[in-house]
Scaffold this motif. Structure first.
Motif: not given
Length: 174
Positions: A113-138
Motif C-alpha cells: 500500500g505504499g505505507l512503508l515510506d510513511l512509517l519510515d518517516r514517522t519512526l525517524r521523527k520519533a527516534v530523533a524527537d527533541s523531548n527525551p520521553a518521546a525519544r525513548q518511546a520512539g
C-alpha cells in the motif's frame, strides 16, 4: 461527549469506548478512524486525567480492533506532528504497541500500500524527537519496527548521529 470540559464526562465516554472495543472488537473497525482521530487529539490536553484516559483508550482500541494500517499509520503520523511533547510521547508509544500487536498481520498491506515510506518517516521523527520521553518511546517503536523490517530499521539506525545510535542500540530488548 468526548470533547467535554468535564473530566467525569470524558472519563465515562472513554470507558464506554473501552467497553465497545473489548466487546465488539473487529466489528468496531468501520468507526475506528473517527475514534482514533478524536482520541489522539486529546493526547496534548493539560488535564492529566483526560489525557491519560484518552490515551489508554487508544491503546485498548488498537489492541482489540483490526483497522486498516492506512488509517492507523496516517493517524499516528499526523499526531506525531503535534507541538506538545506529551502528545508525541503517547503517539510513539502507540506506534510501538501497534507494531508489536499487528506487525506480522499488516506487513504485506503496508508494503503493497505504499505505507512503508510513511512509517519510515514517522519512526525517524520519533527516534530523533527533541523531548527525551518521546525519544525513548520512539526507540521502543524502532525495535518493534526492526523485528518486522530489519533492513529498513538498519537504514534508519545508520542515519542517526553517534549518540542517538548508541541510545537506540542500548534500548534493544534483545
Amino acid at each position: 461527549q468526548l470533547a467535554s470540559l468535564r473530566t467525569t464526562v470524558v472519563t465515562n465516554t472513554t470507558n464506554m469506548y473501552n467497553e465497545l472495543a473489548t466487546t465488539l472488537q473487529s466489528d468496531l473497525d468501520p468507526v475506528v478512524e473517527t475514534m482514533l482521530l478524536a482520541l489522539l487529539k486529546m493526547a496534548g490536553f493539560t488535564k492529566k486525567i483526560t489525557a491519560l484516559s484518552s490515551q489508554a483508550t487508544v491503546t485498548t482500541v488498537l489492541t482489540f480492533t483490526t483497522p486498516s494500517p492506512r488509517i492507523v499509520i496516517n493517524a499516528l503520523h499526523n499526531a506525531l506532528q503535534d507541538k506538545t511533547p506529551q502528545a508525541r510521547g503517547y503517539v510513539a508509544d502507540h506506534l510501538a504497541k501497534y507494531l508489536d500487536l499487528h506487525g506480522g498481520r499488516i506487513k504485506s498491506s503496508v508494503e503493497s500500500g505504499g505505507l512503508l515510506d510513511l512509517l519510515d518517516r514517522t519512526l525517524r521523527k520519533a527516534v530523533a524527537d527533541s523531548n527525551p520521553a518521546a525519544r525513548q518511546a520512539g526507540r521502543v517503536a524502532f525495535w518493534a519496527f526492526d523485528s518486522i523490517w530489519p533492513e529498513r530499521a538498519q537504514a534508519i539506525l545508520a542515519a542517526q548521529d553517534a549518540a542517538n545510535r548508541k541510545a537506540i542500540e542500548k534500548a534493544n530488548p534483545h
